[in-house]
Motif scaffolding. Structure first.
Motif, short mmCIF file in Angstrom:
data_model
loop_
_atom_site.label_atom_id
_atom_site.label_comp_id
_atom_site.label_asym_id
_atom_site.label_seq_id
_atom_site.Cartn_x
_atom_site.Cartn_y
_atom_site.Cartn_z
N VAL A 118 10.36 -10.18 -2.49
CA VAL A 118 11.75 -9.73 -2.36
C VAL A 118 12.60 -10.86 -1.78
O VAL A 118 13.71 -11.12 -2.27
CB VAL A 118 11.84 -8.45 -1.50
CG1 VAL A 118 13.27 -8.14 -1.12
CG2 VAL A 118 11.20 -7.28 -2.22
N SER A 119 12.08 -11.55 -0.78
CA SER A 119 12.82 -12.68 -0.20
C SER A 119 13.03 -13.78 -1.24
O SER A 119 14.09 -14.38 -1.32
CB SER A 119 12.09 -13.24 1.02
OG SER A 119 12.10 -12.31 2.06
N TRP A 120 11.99 -14.05 -2.05
CA TRP A 120 12.09 -15.06 -3.11
C TRP A 120 13.22 -14.68 -4.06
O TRP A 120 14.08 -15.50 -4.39
CB TRP A 120 10.77 -15.17 -3.87
CG TRP A 120 10.72 -16.30 -4.85
CD1 TRP A 120 10.17 -17.53 -4.63
CD2 TRP A 120 11.21 -16.32 -6.20
NE1 TRP A 120 10.30 -18.31 -5.76
CE2 TRP A 120 10.93 -17.59 -6.74
CE3 TRP A 120 11.86 -15.39 -7.01
CZ2 TRP A 120 11.26 -17.94 -8.04
CZ3 TRP A 120 12.20 -15.74 -8.30
CH2 TRP A 120 11.90 -17.02 -8.81
N TRP A 121 13.24 -13.43 -4.51
CA TRP A 121 14.28 -12.98 -5.44
C TRP A 121 15.66 -12.99 -4.80
O TRP A 121 16.67 -13.29 -5.45
CB TRP A 121 13.96 -11.59 -6.00
CG TRP A 121 12.91 -11.66 -7.06
CD1 TRP A 121 11.61 -11.24 -6.96
CD2 TRP A 121 13.03 -12.22 -8.38
NE1 TRP A 121 10.93 -11.51 -8.12
CE2 TRP A 121 11.78 -12.10 -9.01
CE3 TRP A 121 14.07 -12.81 -9.08
CZ2 TRP A 121 11.56 -12.55 -10.31
CZ3 TRP A 121 13.85 -13.25 -10.37
CH2 TRP A 121 12.60 -13.11 -10.97
N MET A 122 15.73 -12.68 -3.51
CA MET A 122 17.03 -12.75 -2.82
C MET A 122 17.53 -14.19 -2.79
O MET A 122 18.72 -14.44 -3.00
CB MET A 122 16.89 -12.20 -1.40
CG MET A 122 16.73 -10.70 -1.35
SD MET A 122 16.35 -10.07 0.30
CE MET A 122 17.77 -10.60 1.22
N ALA A 163 5.53 -25.04 -4.96
CA ALA A 163 5.01 -23.71 -4.63
C ALA A 163 3.97 -23.75 -3.52
O ALA A 163 3.83 -22.79 -2.76
CB ALA A 163 4.42 -23.06 -5.88
N LYS A 164 3.26 -24.87 -3.37
CA LYS A 164 2.23 -24.97 -2.34
C LYS A 164 2.82 -24.82 -0.93
O LYS A 164 2.13 -24.42 -0.01
CB LYS A 164 1.49 -26.31 -2.44
CG LYS A 164 0.62 -26.40 -3.65
CD LYS A 164 -0.05 -27.74 -3.75
CE LYS A 164 -0.82 -27.81 -5.07
NZ LYS A 164 -1.37 -29.15 -5.29
N ALA A 165 4.09 -25.11 -0.78
CA ALA A 165 4.75 -24.95 0.53
C ALA A 165 4.73 -23.48 0.96
O ALA A 165 4.81 -23.19 2.15
CB ALA A 165 6.17 -25.47 0.48
N CYS A 166 4.61 -22.56 0.01
CA CYS A 166 4.58 -21.14 0.34
C CYS A 166 3.31 -20.74 1.09
O CYS A 166 3.23 -19.62 1.61
CB CYS A 166 4.77 -20.29 -0.92
SG CYS A 166 6.45 -20.40 -1.57
N ALA A 202 12.38 -20.86 -1.39
CA ALA A 202 11.60 -21.11 -2.61
C ALA A 202 12.28 -20.46 -3.82
O ALA A 202 12.32 -21.04 -4.90
CB ALA A 202 10.17 -20.59 -2.44
N GLY A 203 12.82 -19.26 -3.62
CA GLY A 203 13.58 -18.63 -4.70
C GLY A 203 14.86 -19.37 -5.00
O GLY A 203 15.24 -19.54 -6.16
N TRP A 204 15.55 -19.82 -3.95
CA TRP A 204 16.78 -20.59 -4.10
C TRP A 204 16.54 -21.82 -4.96
O TRP A 204 17.33 -22.16 -5.83
CB TRP A 204 17.28 -20.99 -2.71
CG TRP A 204 18.52 -21.84 -2.70
CD1 TRP A 204 18.59 -23.17 -2.97
CD2 TRP A 204 19.85 -21.42 -2.40
NE1 TRP A 204 19.89 -23.61 -2.84
CE2 TRP A 204 20.68 -22.55 -2.49
CE3 TRP A 204 20.41 -20.21 -2.05
CZ2 TRP A 204 22.04 -22.49 -2.25
CZ3 TRP A 204 21.76 -20.16 -1.81
CH2 TRP A 204 22.57 -21.29 -1.91
N PRO A 221 8.41 -21.90 -9.16
CA PRO A 221 7.78 -20.90 -10.04
C PRO A 221 7.30 -19.67 -9.25
O PRO A 221 6.58 -19.81 -8.25
CB PRO A 221 6.62 -21.65 -10.68
CG PRO A 221 6.57 -22.99 -10.06
CD PRO A 221 7.76 -23.19 -9.19
N PHE A 222 7.71 -18.50 -9.72
CA PHE A 222 7.47 -17.25 -9.02
C PHE A 222 5.99 -16.98 -8.77
O PHE A 222 5.58 -16.74 -7.64
CB PHE A 222 8.11 -16.08 -9.79
CG PHE A 222 7.91 -14.75 -9.13
CD1 PHE A 222 8.64 -14.40 -8.01
CD2 PHE A 222 6.98 -13.85 -9.63
CE1 PHE A 222 8.46 -13.17 -7.40
CE2 PHE A 222 6.79 -12.61 -9.03
CZ PHE A 222 7.54 -12.28 -7.90
N TRP A 223 5.17 -16.95 -9.81
CA TRP A 223 3.77 -16.55 -9.65
C TRP A 223 2.95 -17.52 -8.81
O TRP A 223 2.17 -17.09 -7.96
CB TRP A 223 3.11 -16.27 -11.00
CG TRP A 223 3.67 -15.02 -11.61
CD1 TRP A 223 4.43 -14.92 -12.74
CD2 TRP A 223 3.57 -13.69 -11.08
NE1 TRP A 223 4.81 -13.61 -12.94
CE2 TRP A 223 4.28 -12.84 -11.94
CE3 TRP A 223 2.95 -13.13 -9.96
CZ2 TRP A 223 4.38 -11.47 -11.73
CZ3 TRP A 223 3.06 -11.77 -9.75
CH2 TRP A 223 3.76 -10.95 -10.62
#
Length: 160
Positions: A69-73, A102-105, A121-123, A127-129
């Motif tokens: 949800v945070s990624w999408w926000m 993405a590895k930072a996640c 990351a979303g901003w 890549p989402f997955w």
């Protein structure tokens, strides 16, 4: 207001609802709202040690879903920002996150910076997955470490 809080606490009572409470608390705590989910996970496992692995897995799932949800926000905020500015945004501060991708996640489990990291990351439209996979790994490791530490390393400190 007090009655609302009491009814919410009754609704989320651990002994009665267990895993659903852990999921909701873990989900909310992964958003930008200030809430910690470790006490809920620890409380459930302390009350029912047989729920160790289900609690860890459900907390990981809820926390990762909250991270999504945070990624999408963040993704939506970036789009709105770009639309308002009419030009691309490039900040050197974001360079570190772009470099690691993405590895930072994996660091989404960190207090204070982990939840905003998911939004950034979303901003950056990472890549989402892959972001979700790295978030899940980091969050799983946190719940496993924290709960095991509280149960087996410091067992005399906490009583049911």
């Amino acid at each position: 207001m007090e009655a609302w809080i009491e009814s919410l606490l009754a609704l989320l009572a651990l002994p009665k609802f267990g895993l659903s409470t852990v999921f909701v608390v873990a989900f909310i705590s992964a958003t930008l709202l200030p809430l910690g989910s470790e006490p809920a996970v620890f409380g459930l496992v302390k009350l029912n040690p047989a729920m160790f692995w289900p609690a860890i897995l459900v907390a990981t799932l809820g926390n990762t879903a909250g991270g999504a949800v945070s990624w999408w926000m963040g993704w939506g905020a970036e789009r709105a920002w770009e639309h308002a500015r009419h030009k691309p945004v490039e900040h050197r501060v974001l360079g570190w996150l772009q470099r690691f991708g993405a590895k930072a996640c994996l660091l989404s489990w960190l207090p204070v910076v982990g939840d905003p990291l998911c939004a950034v990351a979303g901003w950056l439209r990472l890549p989402f997955w892959p972001c979700m996979a790295y978030m899940a790994i980091g969050k799983f490791a946190r719940y496993l470490t924290m709960t095991a530490l509280l149960l087996w390393v410091l067992p005399g400190q906490f009583h049911p």
